[in-house]
Structures are given as C-alpha cells and as structure tokens.
Enzyme design. Structure first.
Site, PDB file in Angstrom:
ATOM      1  N   THR A 179      10.107  12.686  -9.789  1.00 50.18           N
ATOM      2  CA  THR A 179      10.916  11.632 -10.397  1.00 50.18           C
ATOM      3  C   THR A 179      10.993  11.159 -11.377  1.00 50.18           C
ATOM      4  O   THR A 179       9.765  10.654 -12.754  1.00 50.18           O
ATOM      5  CB  THR A 179      10.855   9.989  -8.988  1.00 50.18           C
ATOM      6  OG1 THR A 179       9.499  10.162  -9.899  1.00 50.18           O
ATOM      7  CG2 THR A 179      10.829  10.511  -8.319  1.00 50.18           C
ATOM      8  N   ASP A 229       7.813   4.988  -3.493  1.00 52.84           N
ATOM      9  CA  ASP A 229       6.987   5.403  -2.061  1.00 52.84           C
ATOM     10  C   ASP A 229       8.638   5.416  -1.017  1.00 52.84           C
ATOM     11  O   ASP A 229       7.928   6.538  -0.498  1.00 52.84           O
ATOM     12  CB  ASP A 229       7.190   3.777  -1.651  1.00 52.84           C
ATOM     13  CG  ASP A 229       5.041   3.675  -2.238  1.00 52.84           C
ATOM     14  OD1 ASP A 229       4.763   4.709  -2.556  1.00 52.84           O
ATOM     15  OD2 ASP A 229       4.561   2.970  -2.154  1.00 52.84           O
ATOM     16  N   GLY A 247       0.720  -1.465  -0.399  1.00 52.14           N
ATOM     17  CA  GLY A 247      -0.122   0.260   0.028  1.00 52.14           C
ATOM     18  C   GLY A 247       0.869   1.253   0.065  1.00 52.14           C
ATOM     19  O   GLY A 247       1.473   1.051   0.310  1.00 52.14           O
ATOM     20  N   LYS A 248       0.537   1.979  -1.180  1.00 54.66           N
ATOM     21  CA  LYS A 248       1.158   3.126  -1.147  1.00 54.66           C
ATOM     22  C   LYS A 248       1.407   4.307   0.400  1.00 54.66           C
ATOM     23  O   LYS A 248       2.342   4.662   0.551  1.00 54.66           O
ATOM     24  CB  LYS A 248       0.805   4.105  -2.033  1.00 54.66           C
ATOM     25  CG  LYS A 248       0.873   4.200  -3.590  1.00 54.66           C
ATOM     26  CD  LYS A 248       0.725   4.754  -4.314  1.00 54.66           C
ATOM     27  CE  LYS A 248       0.504   3.787  -5.904  1.00 54.66           C
ATOM     28  NZ  LYS A 248       2.039   3.108  -6.296  1.00 54.66           N
ATOM     29  N   GLY A 264      16.424  10.354 -13.398  1.00 52.88           N
ATOM     30  CA  GLY A 264      16.822  10.550 -12.111  1.00 52.88           C
ATOM     31  C   GLY A 264      15.729  11.400 -11.926  1.00 52.88           C
ATOM     32  O   GLY A 264      14.453  11.360 -11.241  1.00 52.88           O
ATOM     33  N   GLU A 307      -5.190   6.099  -3.087  1.00 54.65           N
ATOM     34  CA  GLU A 307      -5.481   5.141  -3.071  1.00 54.65           C
ATOM     35  C   GLU A 307      -6.730   5.294  -1.519  1.00 54.65           C
ATOM     36  O   GLU A 307      -7.317   4.152  -1.220  1.00 54.65           O
ATOM     37  CB  GLU A 307      -5.126   4.025  -2.950  1.00 54.65           C
ATOM     38  CG  GLU A 307      -3.265   3.791  -3.639  1.00 54.65           C
ATOM     39  CD  GLU A 307      -2.573   2.708  -3.410  1.00 54.65           C
ATOM     40  OE1 GLU A 307      -2.348   2.405  -2.524  1.00 54.65           O
ATOM     41  OE2 GLU A 307      -1.727   2.329  -4.479  1.00 54.65           O
TER      42      GLU A 307
HETATM   43  O1  RIB Z   1       3.440   1.397  -5.067  1.00 54.06           O
HETATM   44  C1  RIB Z   1       3.781   0.810  -4.581  1.00 54.06           C
HETATM   45  C2  RIB Z   1       1.722  -0.180  -3.805  1.00 54.06           C
HETATM   46  O2  RIB Z   1       1.381   0.455  -4.715  1.00 54.06           O
HETATM   47  C3  RIB Z   1       2.176  -1.572  -4.031  1.00 54.06           C
HETATM   48  O3  RIB Z   1       2.262  -1.535  -2.518  1.00 54.06           O
HETATM   49  C4  RIB Z   1       1.152  -1.442  -4.245  1.00 54.06           C
HETATM   50  O4  RIB Z   1      -0.280  -2.577  -2.962  1.00 54.06           O
HETATM   51  C5  RIB Z   1      -0.112  -0.427  -4.558  1.00 54.06           C
HETATM   52  O5  RIB Z   1      -0.375   0.275  -3.393  1.00 54.06           O
END
Ligand code: RIB
Length: 299
Positions: A211, A243, A38-39, A216, A136
């Site tokens: 990004t 992330d 999850g982000k 880079g 999300e």
């Molecule tokens: O950015 C990566 C994440 O995106 C993953 O861990 C997945 O769960 C989605 O949320």
C-alpha cells in the site's frame, strides 16, 4: 475456507490534538476516546465485514473483555481467545487535525503468548485454511514455520516494523501485505519498483501487496504486477486504514477476485475508514463498500 487471525488485541486511547507534539512540548487535547483496536483485532473485523468465516486467536488481560465482546458482535468467532491475569495491550494514539497519527504501544498480553497456545491454534487449522498475522504478538516466527509446513495459507502484515522482522522466514509467507515504509525498511530500497522486486525475491512463489497511502496500492506475483490509485477522501483519522485494506484485500483475492478488483474494493473500504475517528468500529460492511463504489461510478 476458514480464516484465523493470530494477532494483537489492544485498547486504543485516542487523543485528538491540534498538531502532533514536538520533543519536550506539552499539549492539551481537543478530545479523548477509548476504542477497541490492535492490528489483529482490526484485521479480523475487516475479514468478517468483507464476508469471511473468521476466528480470532490471541491473548487479552483481565481488562480486555470488551474487546472479545466487540469481536463477537462483529461476527468474529472468539472461542480461541485466552484471558491472562496481566494487562491487555494498549495503544496511546495521537491524531492531529489533518488525520495523521503517532502511536506508542504497550504490548501487555499480546507478547506473553506461548508455544503451547500456538500449537492449540495450529491444531484448529487444516491445509488450505488461512492464517493471518501481524507483528504485535510473540511467536510469529514459530507460527509461520509450523503453519507453512502444514500447508496452511499464510499471510503476514509485518507491522509495526522492527529490525528483527528482517530475520523472519519470508519463504513461509504466501501473502505479504505491507505499506511503503515497511517495504523500504525490509528491503533497504526506496524506489517503489525496486522495493516490490526485492520483496518478491523473498518468496518467488508468494504474493506481495504494497500500500502506498495516497498513491494507491500494488499487487505483484510471479506472473503479474497490478497497480490501482487511491480514492481521494477527506481524512480525519488514518488509524486502521491498513488493517481494513488487509482484511478486505485478502478475502477478495482468496475468493478469486482479479487483483485489480481486490485492490479497488480494499481501497474503498479503507477510504471509508479514514473519514471517521477510530479503527475497528469504523470498518464498513461489504454493502457499504459496494454503495461507496457504485456512487463513484454514477458521478
Ligand atoms: O493499525 C492500527 C492499530 O495499531 C491500532 O488499533 C493500535 O492498537 C495498533 O495496534
């Protein structure tokens, strides 16, 4: 400064494949693993590993207890996480042998978050604290407007991109952190310089951090634009790289690092992540990032 990540927590179901499937193609996998993800969760772990005092806010279902446990073990405060009766969000992630991925998301509890819950989270934050969000969960616009009016520092990673993101109040976003394709879709431009200028125009007092994958990253505010190259590593799985970058970069910038140094530290952290399968559990500690950088300096 206290940081709260208001965001998604997912169960990542990761399938390793020789190549990503074509339309209508059936493939056997080389491997299957379940990871925390999850982000929101990944970015909270990245902030914690980079040294920030961070709490996670968001919802999991009855099957999501191990996500909360993982956050606790990673140094993230989980007192605000709420458990619902439904399912935790999950991601089906396909990773090919070049480390590229594609993903489908089941939002589950992440998209059930209510305004009442948001108000409780906002009450825990004071002027000058940091609120970091992605796209999300439900309630992102509500949180942005309320947090901004309270003088809370807001950071948004508008990911994954959906068209309704264009309607968000970007004038309430102090730090906008995103990748090249998200920037292109938000601005309807393709050239990186034009994308950065168009993103800056959304909030002239804000900071844009873009990004560019192997090319880079860029930091831009009203007085300067700084670019740094990416580190070349052997990528096995790019999941969670953005992330990791987000958490490390924000913590460095908010602690007074020069933009160039913040981008370099964040790039190093995400370079380490892509060399391993998985997201949150591969995020390095600050001392691992420092030794990665000092080893480079020696060579
Ligand atoms: O950015 C990566 C994440 O995106 C993953 O861990 C997945 O769960 C989605 O949320």
């Amino acid at each position: 400064m206290k940081a709260v990540v208001f965001g998604s927590m997912n169960i990542d179901k990761v399938y390793s494949l020789a190549h990503l499937p074509e339309k209508g193609e059936t493939l056997y996998t080389d491997g299957y693993e379940i990871h925390v993800g999850g982000k929101g969760l990944n970015q909270a772990v990245s902030l914690a590993k980079s040294g920030a005092d961070v709490s996670m806010a968001g919802w999991v279902g009855t099957d999501g207890g191990f996500l909360t446990d993982f956050l606790n073990e990673s140094g993230v405060n989980t007192d605000m996480i709420q458990q619902t009766n439904g399912f935790t969000g999950h991601a089906v992630i396909e990773v090919d042998r070049d480390g590229q991925n594609q993903m489908i998301l089941f939002p589950g509890a992440n998209k059930e978050i209510t305004e009442n819950y948001c108000d409780t989270v906002l009450e825990s934050l004071c002027e000058g604290d940091l609120l970091l969000m992605q796209y999300e969960t439900s309630q992102v616009e509500y949180m942005l407007r309320k947090a901004h009016s309270k003088g809370i520092i807001t950071a948004l990673n508008p990911s994954p991109y959906v068209d309704e993101i264009k309607k968000l109040p970007f004038d309430c976003v102090d730090y906008l952190i995103l990748n090249e394709s998200e920037g292109q879709m938000i601005t309807d431009k393709t050239d990186v310089t034009e994308v950065v200028e168009a993103l800056k125009a959304l909030n002239p007092d804000g900071v844009v951090i873009l990004t560019l994958g192997g090319d880079g990253s860029v930091y831009a505010d009203k007085s300067q634009t700084v670019s740094v190259p990416a580190f070349k590593v052997n990528a096995v799985d790019t999941t969670g790289a953005g992330d990791t970058f987000t958490g490390y970069c924000l913590n460095a910038v908010l602690n007074g690092a020069e933009p160039c140094e913040a981008l370099r530290t964040a790039s190093a952290a995400s370079a380490i992540v892509v060399t391993k399968i998985g997201a949150a559990q591969t995020i390095p500690t600050f001392s691992e990032v420092k030794s990665f950088l000092s080893n480079l300096d020696k060579n």
